[in-house]
Every structure is written in structure tokens, then in C-alpha cells.
Design a protein around this motif. Structure first.
Motif, PDB file in Angstrom:
ATOM      1  N   ASN A  14       1.130  -0.638   0.306  1.00  0.00           N
ATOM      2  CA  ASN A  14      -0.336  -0.092  -0.020  1.00  0.00           C
ATOM      3  C   ASN A  14       1.123   0.888  -0.422  1.00  0.00           C
ATOM      4  O   ASN A  14       1.838   1.767   0.640  1.00  0.00           O
ATOM      5  CB  ASN A  14      -0.874  -0.335   1.231  1.00  0.00           C
ATOM      6  N   GLU A  15       0.458   1.668  -1.227  1.00  0.00           N
ATOM      7  CA  GLU A  15       1.296   2.992  -1.653  1.00  0.00           C
ATOM      8  C   GLU A  15       1.656   4.309  -0.246  1.00  0.00           C
ATOM      9  O   GLU A  15       2.197   5.257  -0.087  1.00  0.00           O
ATOM     10  CB  GLU A  15       1.535   3.714  -2.111  1.00  0.00           C
ATOM     11  N   LYS A  16      -0.090   4.392   0.028  1.00  0.00           N
ATOM     12  CA  LYS A  16      -0.622   5.226   1.341  1.00  0.00           C
ATOM     13  C   LYS A  16       0.556   4.726   2.396  1.00  0.00           C
ATOM     14  O   LYS A  16       1.092   5.858   3.349  1.00  0.00           O
ATOM     15  CB  LYS A  16      -1.739   5.342   0.959  1.00  0.00           C
ATOM     16  N   ARG A  66       3.613   3.082   3.003  1.00  0.00           N
ATOM     17  CA  ARG A  66       4.555   3.513   2.607  1.00  0.00           C
ATOM     18  C   ARG A  66       4.686   5.131   3.265  1.00  0.00           C
ATOM     19  O   ARG A  66       5.988   5.152   3.536  1.00  0.00           O
ATOM     20  CB  ARG A  66       4.819   3.002   1.546  1.00  0.00           C
ATOM     21  N   GLN A  67       4.244   6.411   2.542  1.00  0.00           N
ATOM     22  CA  GLN A  67       4.033   6.818   2.309  1.00  0.00           C
ATOM     23  C   GLN A  67       3.390   7.684   4.571  1.00  0.00           C
ATOM     24  O   GLN A  67       5.218   8.438   4.854  1.00  0.00           O
ATOM     25  CB  GLN A  67       3.127   8.274   2.455  1.00  0.00           C
ATOM     26  N   LEU A  68       3.147   6.684   5.799  1.00  0.00           N
ATOM     27  CA  LEU A  68       2.954   7.195   6.760  1.00  0.00           C
ATOM     28  C   LEU A  68       4.286   6.691   7.110  1.00  0.00           C
ATOM     29  O   LEU A  68       4.744   7.371   7.980  1.00  0.00           O
ATOM     30  CB  LEU A  68       1.398   6.218   7.131  1.00  0.00           C
ATOM     31  N   MET A  69       4.226   5.648   6.719  1.00  0.00           N
ATOM     32  CA  MET A  69       5.692   5.217   7.830  1.00  0.00           C
ATOM     33  C   MET A  69       6.779   5.661   7.376  1.00  0.00           C
ATOM     34  O   MET A  69       7.678   6.360   8.441  1.00  0.00           O
ATOM     35  CB  MET A  69       6.056   3.767   7.248  1.00  0.00           C
ATOM     36  N   HIS A  70       6.679   6.765   6.376  1.00  0.00           N
ATOM     37  CA  HIS A  70       8.520   7.236   6.171  1.00  0.00           C
ATOM     38  C   HIS A  70       7.791   9.015   7.295  1.00  0.00           C
ATOM     39  O   HIS A  70       9.549   8.944   7.627  1.00  0.00           O
ATOM     40  CB  HIS A  70       7.880   7.817   5.057  1.00  0.00           C
ATOM     41  N   GLU A  71       6.516   9.267   7.044  1.00  0.00           N
ATOM     42  CA  GLU A  71       6.260  10.058   8.074  1.00  0.00           C
ATOM     43  C   GLU A  71       6.293  10.269   9.236  1.00  0.00           C
ATOM     44  O   GLU A  71       7.156  10.924  10.142  1.00  0.00           O
ATOM     45  CB  GLU A  71       4.578  10.924   7.688  1.00  0.00           C
ATOM     46  N   ILE A  72       6.461   8.936  10.453  1.00  0.00           N
ATOM     47  CA  ILE A  72       6.354   8.887  10.873  1.00  0.00           C
ATOM     48  C   ILE A  72       7.814   8.913  11.347  1.00  0.00           C
ATOM     49  O   ILE A  72       8.936   9.128  12.603  1.00  0.00           O
ATOM     50  CB  ILE A  72       5.593   7.749  11.835  1.00  0.00           C
TER      51      ILE A  72
END
Length: 349
Positions: free
Chosen positions: A308-310, A312-318
Motif C-alpha cells: 500500500n503506497e499510502k 509506505r508514505q505514512l511510515m516515512h512520515e513517522i
């Protein structure tokens, strides 16, 4: 060698611990009970050096249980088992109940119990030696208790030192998690993976960042082993380019930044090869972490463990938010490679 007592109110969990520690019982006697009153009887009658309890045991909590034996058995090592729910509350219990260590649930491996038990036995032996010295010097039970508490408080100082930092840190990874998830419109059934991602960060923070007393070489070896997956040709290599010894209170800072990026890579990529370099410049420790995403490509296309790309984006932001909050300066990622970071922490004067 002193015995170990495990106080667990749920019989099913007791049976699980018995199975996990079966091999260990060949050299250590382990007592199991679901009843606090039975536990206290054994503490008073048997040679028990380490006691492991839940925080909530029905008729009493860990603090109340600790109060029952603290003055009579100041050498007894108390280890707490609990889930990652309210860490500021847990830190308060650790301080007030004089908890030596914490085992975060859920866990599945015998070593998750064996290592804290072995560490607890060593601490019990150290306390007994200290109590002999103090009692000879003081000759008074009252003075002994006061002096021993003073010695023992050194073990918990690091918990108090980091409690305020954790409060801020927790606000990022827990408080913002739901906000980020709503913003990205992540379905609930998918969102659970992001929660596990955060839970693992919190568990590492508590067990390794707050409680760790290992030196740099031990922690380095442990982390490299944790992220080694020979079948997937994945690894983490930590290169220390500093000639002098790194102070203990900076080892946590340095290795936590490396853990954050390695954790991100492990969750998102099918394969990862991470190199972390540690340098020192003008009063700062500088940590450079880089993962080459090319090793996760097949025919020039990325192959992700997290589809899930979203998410992945959330994990990067965290991870980005954690780096910026915990360290003096930090930078994570750029367009061509989001799996790279630079973090700096101030040196000890």
C-alpha cells in the motif's frame, strides 16, 4: 543461584511461560503462580532473587505488590510485563515501584523472557554484594534500606531522564498516527499494519533506548543481527569512524537513529542493504544512514514488502517526525532515494 518467581493472573499465560522456559529450568528453579498472596509467601520463605509480574494483577497492581516486599527484600529484582498502551503511566510505575526492567508484550520467543531473567539474576547478585558492604558499614537496618535505595536509584535514573523526551516522542507517533491515517484515507483493515510499525518503534525505544546498559559493541552486534536476513540478502552494517569511546548516554541517541531507518527499510522493502556511518565533528556526533533501493529492484522496478503506497508514505512520515524530534538536526530522504538520513546529536562536554 537464586530462584525466579513469575506471578501471572492468567493460567493460560502461565502455561505458555512454562513451555518457553522449560530448558532454562535445568539450571534455575522457577516458581509459577497466579495468586499474589502465594507469591508473597514464597518470597518470604524461599530463596527468590527475581520476581516477574504483570502491572495489573486483579486484586493489586505492580506498585502495591512492590510495596509489600520492598523494605524486607531490597535485594529482590522486580521485572514488569506489560503491553504498550500508556507509556508515560508505565514510566511512572517504573519509577515509583523501583522496577528493574520491563518486558513488553506481546512476545513469542523464549529469549524475550530468558534475557531479562539472566540480567535480573546478575543484578540480584550485585545487590546482595552491595547489601553486605552497606550493612557492615552502617550496622543498622534503617540506614541499610536508605543507602540501598540510594544505590538502586542509579539504575532508574535513566528512566526519569528520558520520561519527558518520551512524552513528546509518544505524542508524535501515537497522537499524530490517527491524524495522518485519516488524511491519507487508509482503510481500517490496512491501517493496522501502520500501528504495528509504530508499536515496534515504541517497544525498541523503551527496551533499548531507555533501559539498555550495553556498551556500543554489544548493541551494534545485536542490531546488525536483528536486521540480518541472509535468505533475502538483506543486512545492516554499522561503521564507527570515531577513535575515542562513545559516552554511554550518546550510544542510545546514535543507535536509535540507525534503528529508525533500518526499521523503515525492513518494513517497506523486500530486500535492503543498509550502511550506517558514525562520525564526530565540532562537538556533534553525525550519523549517516543510507539504504540503496536498487537491491530491491527487479528489471528496474521496485518490489515492495508493503504494497500500500499510502501506508509506505505514512511510515516515512513517522520516521521523519521521530528523527526531527529526537535529534538536534536531521534530514531524511530525497527524491531519488527516500531511504537515506543524516542525524546529529550533541557531544558530551
Amino acid at each position: 543461584m537464586a530462584d525466579v518467581l513469575i506471578l501471572e493472573p492468567h493460567q493460560g499465560s502461565l502455561e505458555k511461560y512454562k513451555n518457553m522456559l522449560h530448558a532454562m529450568e535445568s539450571r534455575i528453579k522457577i516458581w509459577y503462580t497466579a495468586l499474589p498472596e502465594q507469591a508473597m509467601e514464597w518470597i518470604n520463605q524461599e530463596d527468590i532473587g527475581v520476581v516477574i509480574t504483570e502491572d495489573d494483577m486483579g486484586i493489586m497492581n505492580a506498585l502495591e505488590f512492590s510495596d509489600m516486599f520492598r523494605l524486607s527484600r531490597p535485594d529482590l529484582v522486580h521485572i514488569l510485563m506489560t503491553e504498550v498502551v500508556d507509556i508515560p503511566y508505565i514510566l511512572d510505575v517504573l519509577n515509583r515501584a523501583n522496577i528493574y526492567n520491563i518486558i513488553l508484550k506481546p512476545f513469542s520467543f523464549a529469549e524475550d523472557l530468558e534475557k531479562p531473567i539472566n540480567d535480573g539474576i546478575k543484578e540480584h547478585e550485585r545487590r546482595k554484594r552491595a547489601s553486605g558492604v552497606i550493612s557492615n558499614m552502617q550496622g543498622s537496618a534503617t540506614n541499610f534500606a536508605q543507602e540501598f535505595d540510594k544505590l538502586r536509584s542509579e539504575n532508574y535514573k535513566r528512566t526519569r531522564d528520558y520520561s519527558n523526551l518520551y512524552t513528546a516522542f509518544s505524542g508524535i507517533v501515537h497522537g499524530n498516527l490517527a491524524t495522518w491515517g485519516d488524511k491519507l484515507s487508509i482503510p481500517e483493515e490496512e491501517y493496522i499494519r501502520a500501528k504495528y510499525f509504530v508499536q515496534d518503534i515504541v517497544k525498541h525505544y523503551v527496551t533499548s533506548y531507555i533501559f539498555s546498559q550495553q556498551d556500543f559493541a554489544e548493541r551494534k552486534k545485536q542490531m546488525e543481527t536483528e536486521f540480518l536476513n541472509e535468505a533475502h540478502q538483506s543486512f545492516l552494517k554499522i561503521q564507527n569512524n570515531i577513535d575515542s569511546n562513545i559516552p554511554q548516554n550518546k550510544i542510545q541517541d546514535i543507535l536509535f537513529s540507525i534503528y529508525l531507518m533500518a526499521h523503515l527499510s525492513k518494513y517497506i522493502l523486500t530486500q535492503y542493504q543498509i550502511i550506517a556511518n558514525i562520525d564526530y565533528s565540532e562537538g556533534y556526533y553525525v550519523i549517516r544512514i543510507q539504504c540503496d533501493p536498487k537491491c530491491s529492484m527487479i528489471n528496474g522496478k521496485m518490489v515492495y514488502a508493503e504494497q500500500n503506497e499510502k501506508i509506505r508514505q505514512l511510515m516515512h512520515e513517522i520516521v521523519d517526525a521521530c528523527l526531527k524530534k529526537v535529534f538536534v538536526k536531521s534530514m531524511k530522504g530525497y527524491k531519488d532515494n527516500p531511504f537515506v538520513a543524516v542525524a546529529t546529536t550533541v557531544a558530551v562536554d
